[in-house]
Write a protein that holds these residues in place. Structure first.
Motif, PDB file in Angstrom:
ATOM      1  N   UNK A 138       6.452  -6.654   7.544  1.00  0.00           N
ATOM      2  CA  UNK A 138       5.794  -7.634   8.408  1.00  0.00           C
ATOM      3  C   UNK A 138       4.450  -8.073   7.814  1.00  0.00           C
ATOM      4  N   UNK A 139       3.704  -7.130   7.233  1.00  0.00           N
ATOM      5  CA  UNK A 139       2.390  -7.455   6.664  1.00  0.00           C
ATOM      6  C   UNK A 139       2.542  -8.428   5.503  1.00  0.00           C
ATOM      7  N   UNK A 140       3.482  -8.155   4.616  1.00  0.00           N
ATOM      8  CA  UNK A 140       3.673  -9.026   3.452  1.00  0.00           C
ATOM      9  C   UNK A 140       4.244 -10.379   3.879  1.00  0.00           C
ATOM     10  N   UNK A 141       5.186 -10.369   4.811  1.00  0.00           N
ATOM     11  CA  UNK A 141       5.792 -11.624   5.278  1.00  0.00           C
ATOM     12  C   UNK A 141       4.770 -12.517   5.973  1.00  0.00           C
ATOM     13  N   UNK A 142       3.712 -11.924   6.543  1.00  0.00           N
ATOM     14  CA  UNK A 142       2.708 -12.717   7.258  1.00  0.00           C
ATOM     15  C   UNK A 142       1.983 -13.695   6.338  1.00  0.00           C
ATOM     16  N   UNK A 143       2.124 -13.532   5.036  1.00  0.00           N
ATOM     17  CA  UNK A 143       1.505 -14.471   4.095  1.00  0.00           C
ATOM     18  C   UNK A 143       2.115 -15.865   4.210  1.00  0.00           C
ATOM     19  N   UNK A 144       3.316 -15.970   4.817  1.00  0.00           N
ATOM     20  CA  UNK A 144       4.010 -17.256   4.921  1.00  0.00           C
ATOM     21  C   UNK A 144       3.917 -17.883   6.317  1.00  0.00           C
ATOM     22  N   UNK A 145       3.007 -17.362   7.150  1.00  0.00           N
ATOM     23  CA  UNK A 145       2.718 -17.931   8.462  1.00  0.00           C
ATOM     24  C   UNK A 145       3.976 -18.045   9.321  1.00  0.00           C
TER      25      UNK A 145
ATOM     26  N   UNK B 206      11.410  -8.335  -2.884  1.00  0.00           N
ATOM     27  CA  UNK B 206      11.258  -8.086  -4.317  1.00  0.00           C
ATOM     28  C   UNK B 206       9.901  -7.470  -4.630  1.00  0.00           C
ATOM     29  N   UNK B 207       8.846  -8.004  -4.010  1.00  0.00           N
ATOM     30  CA  UNK B 207       7.516  -7.477  -4.328  1.00  0.00           C
ATOM     31  C   UNK B 207       7.312  -6.086  -3.717  1.00  0.00           C
ATOM     32  N   UNK B 208       7.925  -5.829  -2.554  1.00  0.00           N
ATOM     33  CA  UNK B 208       7.838  -4.484  -1.979  1.00  0.00           C
ATOM     34  C   UNK B 208       8.572  -3.475  -2.860  1.00  0.00           C
ATOM     35  N   UNK B 209       9.697  -3.899  -3.419  1.00  0.00           N
ATOM     36  CA  UNK B 209      10.424  -3.022  -4.341  1.00  0.00           C
ATOM     37  C   UNK B 209       9.612  -2.783  -5.599  1.00  0.00           C
ATOM     38  N   UNK B 210       8.965  -3.845  -6.076  1.00  0.00           N
ATOM     39  CA  UNK B 210       8.130  -3.735  -7.269  1.00  0.00           C
ATOM     40  C   UNK B 210       6.970  -2.772  -7.037  1.00  0.00           C
TER      41      UNK B 210
ATOM     42  N   UNK C 268      -1.740   3.570  -0.455  1.00  0.00           N
ATOM     43  CA  UNK C 268      -0.517   2.815  -0.164  1.00  0.00           C
ATOM     44  C   UNK C 268      -0.812   1.611   0.719  1.00  0.00           C
ATOM     45  N   UNK C 269      -1.776   1.714   1.615  1.00  0.00           N
ATOM     46  CA  UNK C 269      -2.181   0.540   2.385  1.00  0.00           C
ATOM     47  C   UNK C 269      -2.690  -0.559   1.458  1.00  0.00           C
TER      48      UNK C 269
ATOM     49  N   UNK D 220       0.298  -6.745  -2.157  1.00  0.00           N
ATOM     50  CA  UNK D 220       1.569  -7.467  -2.124  1.00  0.00           C
ATOM     51  C   UNK D 220       1.464  -8.698  -1.238  1.00  0.00           C
ATOM     52  N   UNK D 221       0.795  -8.558  -0.092  1.00  0.00           N
ATOM     53  CA  UNK D 221       0.625  -9.695   0.817  1.00  0.00           C
ATOM     54  C   UNK D 221      -0.210 -10.798   0.179  1.00  0.00           C
ATOM     55  N   UNK D 222      -1.176 -10.418  -0.662  1.00  0.00           N
ATOM     56  CA  UNK D 222      -2.031 -11.423  -1.306  1.00  0.00           C
ATOM     57  C   UNK D 222      -1.305 -12.155  -2.427  1.00  0.00           C
ATOM     58  N   UNK D 223      -0.422 -11.458  -3.147  1.00  0.00           N
ATOM     59  CA  UNK D 223       0.196 -12.046  -4.325  1.00  0.00           C
ATOM     60  C   UNK D 223       1.546 -12.700  -4.066  1.00  0.00           C
ATOM     61  N   UNK D 224       2.187 -12.368  -2.941  1.00  0.00           N
ATOM     62  CA  UNK D 224       3.559 -12.826  -2.724  1.00  0.00           C
ATOM     63  C   UNK D 224       3.654 -14.351  -2.609  1.00  0.00           C
ATOM     64  N   UNK D 225       2.598 -15.005  -2.158  1.00  0.00           N
ATOM     65  CA  UNK D 225       2.634 -16.457  -1.990  1.00  0.00           C
ATOM     66  C   UNK D 225       2.280 -17.210  -3.271  1.00  0.00           C
ATOM     67  N   UNK D 226       2.057 -16.465  -4.358  1.00  0.00           N
ATOM     68  CA  UNK D 226       1.704 -17.061  -5.647  1.00  0.00           C
ATOM     69  C   UNK D 226       0.560 -18.067  -5.510  1.00  0.00           C
TER      70      UNK D 226
END
Length: 636
Positions: free
Chosen positions: A85-92, A137-141, A157-158, A164-170
């Protein structure tokens, strides 16, 4: 055209201007390191760029269509969202729908299935499944469990999840505020490699000197409200900054001398006043105003560590010691270790390998579940907590330190609490401010002030370098080296370990504790590697539980360093003189004892001299052994 422009940006809180007409531009592909003292406003500047803070004046301009992402300085507290959820929040909107779909998929009732259908339709319209693939993919990475809840993860780990949340949106521009905090060295190395391949611009705040050297293509310093750019590497910046400060001091001295001369002229007698030049008077007024507006650079921190009475020569000894938690998880296994007074010990290992558990065993806070740990005598321990848990945020810095006292005693001298805090760069006004408004670096300095206000002969420092500015960090290093007591340091700051510790304890997660001479670089030279690196290098995954145990009877089989560290070289250079001095002392005592009249002296005096000879001979033997050891290490 620059991706980011700051033009004459100003911001003040009360009478304290953080930014005073500051200007900056950042081009695509640049990696700009923002440096400055704690409290200068570096984090605030990043918040202005991100739009979280509105400046009092000036403008901030992003290139049209440029995407911006940020890694915050502080970790969230009580965030119960999953890593997914934290990483996905980068895409609003798409991120919210993905998080909802992810949660609904864990349920099996009819209402959930109906809702999933609607969410799925909207996701398809937003190309959400492609984004879902990027999140996974980024969580697996990052080797993060998507279903792990943020508030159950360790600080390291946090930090991975937030990265991951900062970089996932490129993003086109990435803002990083102390990105290495709470990361272990393999994670920092991975971060360096990842950011080196990032094609966008990076504006980052860091005090990790090794990280800055690897990452920065340009250094920008925030100094007294102004942004000064140095198109140089970090080491070159240090040279240029030193020369710039020397020139500034020279110019200020010349200005002050001229001002003093003009003030003397204006105060001359009646005759001089009648003939004085009014243009010169106006120039004097302008000089007075210029001097009034000049912001002098603040002084350097000047703290010292208060020594307690000396501990016993032996601080702690472990023989076959091990520790396992009630659930059966074995953290330390078959440890043989001796720590003597004055040793500076660094603990290296990935997050979760048991460094904190090891420290608690060495302090006697935990009892070994096997083997023995013998503690020395007269131990006075002071502990630096990386989470700053000893600070009460609602109280002022003064109240946190004073605890009802007006004066504190440091190395036998009475100091007013406000005066003591000024040594840590807290003005009286800042000392009366609540800790909740402090930057991370100011909180770290306050923790050091509190730590060093109590007498101790054993210092335990858990990630002491987080958020500290470079000047304070260098002073801390020098004080720890000069400290006559024992130091235990848990740190992922590679340069700090090299500059402070004399020995390193490495933990790989298998329970084995290996001892090495020197700091981080020396450990690397002696073949030290993290388990994550071993797993990457091996075609078959390396099981931590199968790591070989070092043989007790063969300590000499440890790899030897290719060359000595600076501290060990210095020690080696000093040893011949010390050996010569001890040999002279032994010879003088032997001549005195060889005198036929010696044994006619009173018995207590004879016994004292014989004991002194035995001690000196023992010191000489130990010093020669140390010299031979360092000679062998320096010439493998």
């Amino acid at each position: 055209m620059p991706l980011l422009i700051l033009d004459e940006v100003s911001l003040a809180y009360g009478m304290h201007p953080l930014l005073d007409g500051a200007s900056l531009s950042v081009d695509a592909g640049e990696r700009v390191c923002l440096l400055g003292r704690n409290g200068e406003g570096k984090s605030t500047l990043l918040k202005i760029v991100n739009g979280d803070v509105t400046p009092d004046g000036g403008r901030v301009k992003l290139e049209a269509g440029a995407r911006l992402a940020v890694l915050p300085q502080n970790l969230p507290t009580g965030d119960e969202r999953t890593a997914y959820d934290v990483v996905a929040s980068a895409f609003r909107e798409a991120g919210e729908l993905l998080a909802e779909f992810h949660a609904l998929s864990q349920q099996a009732d009819e209402a959930s299935l109906d809702r999933m259908t609607k969410v799925q339709e909207r996701l398809e319209a937003l190309d959400g499944w492609r984004l879902d693939q990027k999140v996974n993919a980024i969580l697996k990475q990052y080797q993060v469990n998507p279903d792990a809840r943020l508030n159950t993860l360790s600080g390291g780990w946090q930090r991975r999840v937030l990265l991951a949340a900062a970089l996932v949106s490129e993003p086109d521009i990435l803002l990083l505020d102390e990105p290495t905090n709470h990361l272990d060295v393999p994670a920092i190395s991975w971060l360096e490699d990842t950011l080196s391949q990032f094609r966008g611009a990076i504006l980052f705040v860091s005090h990790d000197r090794a990280f800055i050297r690897r990452m920065a293509t340009r250094v920008v310093e925030l100094d007294r409200g102004q942004l000064v750019s140095f198109a140089a590497t970090y080491d070159r910046y240090l040279d240029l900054k030193e020369k710039a400060l020397e020139e500034e001091e020279r110019q200020n001295a010349l200005f002050d001398k001229r001002l003093k001369q003009e003030e003397a002229w204006i105060r001359q007698g009646i005759k001089a006043r009648r003939t004085r030049n009014m243009g010169r008077v106006r120039a004097l007024k302008a000089m007075r105003e210029e001097r009034r507006l000049r912001r002098d650079r603040g002084g350097n921190a000047s703290f010292v560590v208060e020594d307690a009475a000396r501990s016993g020569r032996l601080v702690v000894e472990a023989r076959g010691a091990g520790f396992a938690y009630p659930d059966g998880k074995r953290v330390i296994e078959d440890m043989n270790l001796v720590i003597m007074r004055g040793d500076k010990i660094g603990l290296i290992g990935e997050n979760g390998t048991g460094k904190t558990t090891l420290v608690r065993l060495l302090l006697g806070e935990l009892q070994p579940t096997e083997g023995q740990i013998r503690l020395g005598t007269n131990r006075e321990v002071a502990y630096f907590d990386q989470l700053r848990g000893e600070l009460e945020l609602s109280k002022t810095a003064l109240d946190n330190l004073a605890e009802g006292r007006e004066y504190i005693e440091i190395n036998g001298q009475q100091k007013h609490v406000l005066g003591y805090l000024q040594e840590f760069l807290f003005s009286p006004e800042r000392a009366r401010s609540p800790v909740s408004v402090f930057s991370g670096g100011e909180r770290a300095r306050l923790m050091l002030a509190k730590l060093f206000s109590k007498p101790a002969n054993i210092l335990v420092l858990d990630e002491p370098t987080n958020d500290l500015d470079v000047e304070t960090l260098e002073l801390l290093e020098s004080q720890l080296v000069q400290f006559s007591g024992t130091v235990l340091v848990i740190s992922h700051d590679r340069e700090f370990l090299d500059n402070v510790v004399s020995d390193t304890l490495a933990l790989d997660g298998s329970g084995v504790v290996r001892e090495y001479v020197g700091g981080y670089t020396d450990w690397r030279r002696q073949g030290g590697r993290f388990s994550a690196e071993l797993e990457e290098a091996s075609p078959v995954p390396v099981k931590k539980t199968e790591a070989p145990k070092p043989a007790k009877a063969e300590p000499a089989l440890r790899p030897k360093p290719a060359k000595l560290s600076y501290k060990l070289k210095l020690e080696l250079e000093q040893l011949p003189g010390k050996i010569s001095e001890l040999e002279g002392a032994v010879e003088a005592l032997q001549q005195e004892i060889g005198d036929p009249e010696f044994y006619t002296r009173p018995q207590p005096e004879v016994a004292q001299k014989l004991e002194q000879l035995a001690d000196t001979e023992h010191q000489l033997e130990s010093t020669i052994e140390r010299w031979m050891e360092l000679e062998e290490l320096g010439n493998p």
